[in-house]
Design an enzyme around this catalytic site. Sequence first.
Site, PDB file in Angstrom:
ATOM      1  NE  ARG A  78      -0.639  -7.046  -1.083  1.00 21.60           N
ATOM      2  CZ  ARG A  78      -0.703  -6.065  -1.984  1.00 21.60           C
ATOM      3  NH1 ARG A  78      -0.180  -4.882  -1.718  1.00 21.60           N
ATOM      4  NH2 ARG A  78      -1.291  -6.255  -3.155  1.00 21.60           N
ATOM      5  CE  LYS A 213       0.342   0.935  -5.445  1.00 20.25           C
ATOM      6  NZ  LYS A 213       0.110  -0.186  -6.365  1.00 20.25           N
ATOM      7  CB  CYS A 440      -6.664  -8.724  -9.843  1.00 14.11           C
ATOM      8  SG  CYS A 440      -6.153  -7.010 -10.093  1.00 14.11           S
TER       9      CYS A 440
HETATM   10 FE1  SRM Z   1       0.299  -4.618  -7.509  1.00 22.86          FE
HETATM   11  C1  SRM Z   1      -2.608  -2.912  -7.711  1.00 22.86           C
HETATM   12  C2  SRM Z   1      -1.332  -7.402  -6.640  1.00 22.86           C
HETATM   13  C3  SRM Z   1       3.235  -5.998  -6.562  1.00 22.86           C
HETATM   14  C4  SRM Z   1       1.952  -2.205  -9.254  1.00 22.86           C
HETATM   15  N1  SRM Z   1      -1.646  -5.049  -7.154  1.00 22.86           N
HETATM   16  C5  SRM Z   1      -2.696  -4.190  -7.260  1.00 22.86           C
HETATM   17  C6  SRM Z   1      -3.985  -4.846  -6.746  1.00 22.86           C
HETATM   18  C7  SRM Z   1      -4.130  -4.514  -5.295  1.00 22.86           C
HETATM   19  C8  SRM Z   1      -5.262  -4.535  -7.548  1.00 22.86           C
HETATM   20  C9  SRM Z   1      -6.113  -3.380  -7.128  1.00 22.86           C
HETATM   21  O1  SRM Z   1      -5.611  -2.267  -6.903  1.00 22.86           O
HETATM   22  O2  SRM Z   1      -7.334  -3.587  -7.065  1.00 22.86           O
HETATM   23  C10 SRM Z   1      -3.625  -6.347  -6.966  1.00 22.86           C
HETATM   24  C11 SRM Z   1      -4.342  -7.364  -6.114  1.00 22.86           C
HETATM   25  C12 SRM Z   1      -4.526  -8.632  -6.901  1.00 22.86           C
HETATM   26  C13 SRM Z   1      -5.157  -9.732  -6.163  1.00 22.86           C
HETATM   27  O3  SRM Z   1      -6.005 -10.437  -6.732  1.00 22.86           O
HETATM   28  O4  SRM Z   1      -4.874  -9.961  -5.014  1.00 22.86           O
HETATM   29  C14 SRM Z   1      -2.105  -6.289  -6.887  1.00 22.86           C
HETATM   30  N2  SRM Z   1       0.827  -6.329  -6.630  1.00 22.86           N
HETATM   31  C15 SRM Z   1       0.023  -7.407  -6.449  1.00 22.86           C
HETATM   32  C16 SRM Z   1       0.820  -8.631  -6.037  1.00 22.86           C
HETATM   33  C17 SRM Z   1       0.058  -9.559  -5.102  1.00 22.86           C
HETATM   34  C18 SRM Z   1       1.265  -9.362  -7.324  1.00 22.86           C
HETATM   35  C19 SRM Z   1       1.980 -10.668  -7.175  1.00 22.86           C
HETATM   36  O5  SRM Z   1       2.029 -11.365  -8.170  1.00 22.86           O
HETATM   37  O6  SRM Z   1       2.526 -10.986  -6.135  1.00 22.86           O
HETATM   38  C20 SRM Z   1       2.049  -7.938  -5.423  1.00 22.86           C
HETATM   39  C21 SRM Z   1       1.878  -7.612  -3.964  1.00 22.86           C
HETATM   40  C22 SRM Z   1       3.160  -7.092  -3.364  1.00 22.86           C
HETATM   41  C23 SRM Z   1       3.139  -6.895  -1.874  1.00 22.86           C
HETATM   42  O7  SRM Z   1       3.229  -7.880  -1.129  1.00 22.86           O
HETATM   43  O8  SRM Z   1       3.093  -5.742  -1.445  1.00 22.86           O
HETATM   44  C24 SRM Z   1       2.069  -6.645  -6.238  1.00 22.86           C
HETATM   45  N3  SRM Z   1       2.250  -4.138  -7.776  1.00 22.86           N
HETATM   46  C25 SRM Z   1       3.314  -4.909  -7.417  1.00 22.86           C
HETATM   47  C26 SRM Z   1       4.495  -4.456  -8.089  1.00 22.86           C
HETATM   48  C27 SRM Z   1       5.880  -5.112  -8.034  1.00 22.86           C
HETATM   49  C28 SRM Z   1       6.728  -4.618  -6.906  1.00 22.86           C
HETATM   50  O9  SRM Z   1       6.336  -3.734  -6.146  1.00 22.86           O
HETATM   51  O10 SRM Z   1       7.835  -5.115  -6.790  1.00 22.86           O
HETATM   52  C29 SRM Z   1       4.121  -3.369  -8.865  1.00 22.86           C
HETATM   53  C30 SRM Z   1       5.040  -2.581  -9.833  1.00 22.86           C
HETATM   54  C31 SRM Z   1       5.973  -1.659  -9.122  1.00 22.86           C
HETATM   55  C32 SRM Z   1       5.314  -0.350  -8.813  1.00 22.86           C
HETATM   56  O11 SRM Z   1       4.638  -0.239  -7.812  1.00 22.86           O
HETATM   57  O12 SRM Z   1       5.458   0.580  -9.630  1.00 22.86           O
HETATM   58  C33 SRM Z   1       2.711  -3.180  -8.649  1.00 22.86           C
HETATM   59  N4  SRM Z   1      -0.230  -2.832  -8.296  1.00 22.86           N
HETATM   60  C34 SRM Z   1       0.589  -2.020  -9.024  1.00 22.86           C
HETATM   61  C35 SRM Z   1      -0.187  -0.922  -9.535  1.00 22.86           C
HETATM   62  C36 SRM Z   1       0.348   0.254 -10.414  1.00 22.86           C
HETATM   63  C37 SRM Z   1       0.901   1.336  -9.549  1.00 22.86           C
HETATM   64  C38 SRM Z   1       1.253   2.581 -10.315  1.00 22.86           C
HETATM   65  O13 SRM Z   1       2.148   3.311  -9.869  1.00 22.86           O
HETATM   66  O14 SRM Z   1       0.626   2.868 -11.330  1.00 22.86           O
HETATM   67  C39 SRM Z   1      -1.518  -1.126  -9.101  1.00 22.86           C
HETATM   68  C40 SRM Z   1      -2.729  -0.221  -9.381  1.00 22.86           C
HETATM   69  C41 SRM Z   1      -2.759   0.990  -8.510  1.00 22.86           C
HETATM   70  O15 SRM Z   1      -2.018   1.132  -7.542  1.00 22.86           O
HETATM   71  O16 SRM Z   1      -3.580   1.850  -8.837  1.00 22.86           O
HETATM   72  C42 SRM Z   1      -1.508  -2.341  -8.332  1.00 22.86           C
HETATM   73 FE1  SF4 Z   2      -1.612  -6.253 -10.782  1.00 21.80          FE
HETATM   74 FE2  SF4 Z   2      -2.880  -5.882 -13.076  1.00 21.80          FE
HETATM   75 FE3  SF4 Z   2      -2.099  -8.312 -12.333  1.00 21.80          FE
HETATM   76 FE4  SF4 Z   2      -4.125  -7.084 -11.099  1.00 21.80          FE
HETATM   77  S1  SF4 Z   2      -4.044  -7.801 -13.224  1.00 21.80           S
HETATM   78  S2  SF4 Z   2      -2.491  -8.221 -10.094  1.00 21.80           S
HETATM   79  S3  SF4 Z   2      -3.374  -4.969 -11.056  1.00 21.80           S
HETATM   80  S4  SF4 Z   2      -0.802  -6.561 -12.847  1.00 21.80           S
END
Ligand code: SRM
Ligand code: SF4
Length: 567
Positions: A78, A213, A440
């Site tokens: 990323r 994060k 994912c």
């Molecule tokens: Fe996310 C975890 C993808 C934005 C909340 N997110 C993940 C992971 C890394 C899965 C993992 O932990 O194994 C996903 C990788 C999927 C893949 O196949 O590549 C993933 N998140 C993404 C992306 C790529 C989604 C997208 O459609 O673009 C976004 C990458 C953003 C970036 O460039 O940094 C992405 N994730 C978000 C957002 C939206 C935002 O930030 O605007 C959120 C919700 C806001 C927030 O953070 O509260 C978000 N992702 C999560 C969470 C839940 C966090 C929490 O507080 O509970 C996880 C799981 C975790 O962290 O344990 C997660």
């Molecule tokens: Fe994020 Fe859940 Fe989508 Fe994976 S399946 S990219 S953790 S919202």
Amino acid sequence: MSSIDIETGALSEVERIKQESGGLRGTLADELAEGGTTFSDTAKQLLKFHGSYEQEDRDLRRERKQAGLEPAWQFMVRSKIPGGALTAAQYLVHDELAERFGNGTLRITTRQGIQLHGVIKGDLRATIATLNEALVTTLGACGDVVRNVVGCPAPLPGTARAEALSLVKRVSDRFLPATRAYHEIWVDGEKVAGGEPEPEVDPVYGDRYLPRKFKIAFAFPDDNCTDVHTNDLGLLVIERDGALAGFNVLVGGGLGRTHGKTTTYPRLADPLAFVPPDEVLEVAAAVIAVQRDWGNRTDRRHARLKYLLDERGIGWFRAEVERELGRALLPPLPVTVTGVHDHLGWHRQGDGRWFYGIFVENGRVSDTPKLRLRSALREAAARFGAGVHLTTQQNVLLTDIPGDDRASVERLLAEHGLVPLHQLSGARRWSMACPALPTCGLALAESERVLPAVMDRLETELAKIGLADEPVSIRMTGCPNGCARPYTAELAFVGRSLGKYAVYLGGSWEGTRLATPWADLVPLDDLVPTVLPLFERFARERTPGEAFGDFHRRVTQAPAVAAEVAA
Ligand code: SRM
Ligand code: SF4
């Protein structure tokens, strides 16, 4: 005194890993040198801070297991792109790497990053090193640090906009982890493989980094295109006479939750203070320090800033930030968020040039027989030298286009199969989905791969009831973590189990109100028939100009229904 002194629970395993990592080194260099296909569990955790996740191709899981093979390990890389702004050259490097080391696609993220998927371990170093040669970093794109700082990527005229964008970059630079490990491992290579880790304590993060994060966004009251209230720290621009007067500081936003549990929940950020522009870095550092020292380090599901705020209260939090700063904060100014733009289509930049916003369905840039989007963007960057700016709605803005080239750009896009903007339905234009399967590891259901078909079906029905052009924000995720920000959408489908979704309804268009649960365990094929009556009633009974989310909040969402579904 820090919260660690008063915590009674044991520190989480990730805390130990961070602390013993010697500035995020751990055994990463040695494990890279060893080759193979995968990393140890400890190294996997540290790898995130360097901008990469170990994943597997879940489509192949069963077949490989039956054949007695290990999972199809692969890596997601990323890029961290503050404000989403890439030069043509930087974009072209991503395009080339996607071909050379990735799966041939680029994934624009909801935080203005780019993910390359399908990179194998042996190609990780070359991938990250090549990005760095183009002055793009992956450091801190994942992990318990400040993530990509987001800001409106549209190069619209106005000094406030330009100043805010320059602050996005400065805030991002300020909170990059200070460790030299990143360059040693990925850029300078061999020098450290097998070497002793140098003890380093990060001046911002300390030796255990943040509890979780930490996300920062900038936005404008009339253009909340970054969904500022969903961030740990939001900076809402306050303009006076067209100039940047300062920011309202918002704290404690975040969306992650768990199905069936009320102890984790989405939360919008609260206003904390007003700060003039030259104090933003200092105040951001103070907010981060309070979360660093007091955030929960025993339970990662309760480690985000939002839980600290709810446990201690905004008054306590403000007092702690003031203590860090050594002075009082000014109260936040009264301000209303009134709009969101997707910046698609042609716009003047104010310097004689133009930018053109292109819809990218669910952020996936690829070439298919029908739509050769990847080739189109590559050619636009190469031929016109267009900058490539990424939006938090997973779209692309081609920037710096001279007026004389506009017709040629349009021709190029049409030749590659791009649908003209006026042919996109309002619902499709505002739709988003997270990647989910097959990459994912947390996905419970499909998302990116199924939303286009759901939209095909919904679009047909919406056209029949006169809502073809109605903008409605519709978002889908494969699990409740909220990566495509479903809980601020007007309508959202959140993966529950394979082929089944919870339906959320009633977020506000402006991103200032959370959607609430409306139906549960709806099979994929039933999503459109289930939500269609909502649109029909909206078409019949809305007041003039009323948005879909506002209408349903007003008429259909009895709190009892929401509570029932949440239980
Ligand atoms: Fe996310 C975890 C993808 C934005 C909340 N997110 C993940 C992971 C890394 C899965 C993992 O932990 O194994 C996903 C990788 C999927 C893949 O196949 O590549 C993933 N998140 C993404 C992306 C790529 C989604 C997208 O459609 O673009 C976004 C990458 C953003 C970036 O460039 O940094 C992405 N994730 C978000 C957002 C939206 C935002 O930030 O605007 C959120 C919700 C806001 C927030 O953070 O509260 C978000 N992702 C999560 C969470 C839940 C966090 C929490 O507080 O509970 C996880 C799981 C975790 O962290 O344990 C997660
Ligand atoms: Fe994020 Fe859940 Fe989508 Fe994976 S399946 S990219 S953790 S919202």
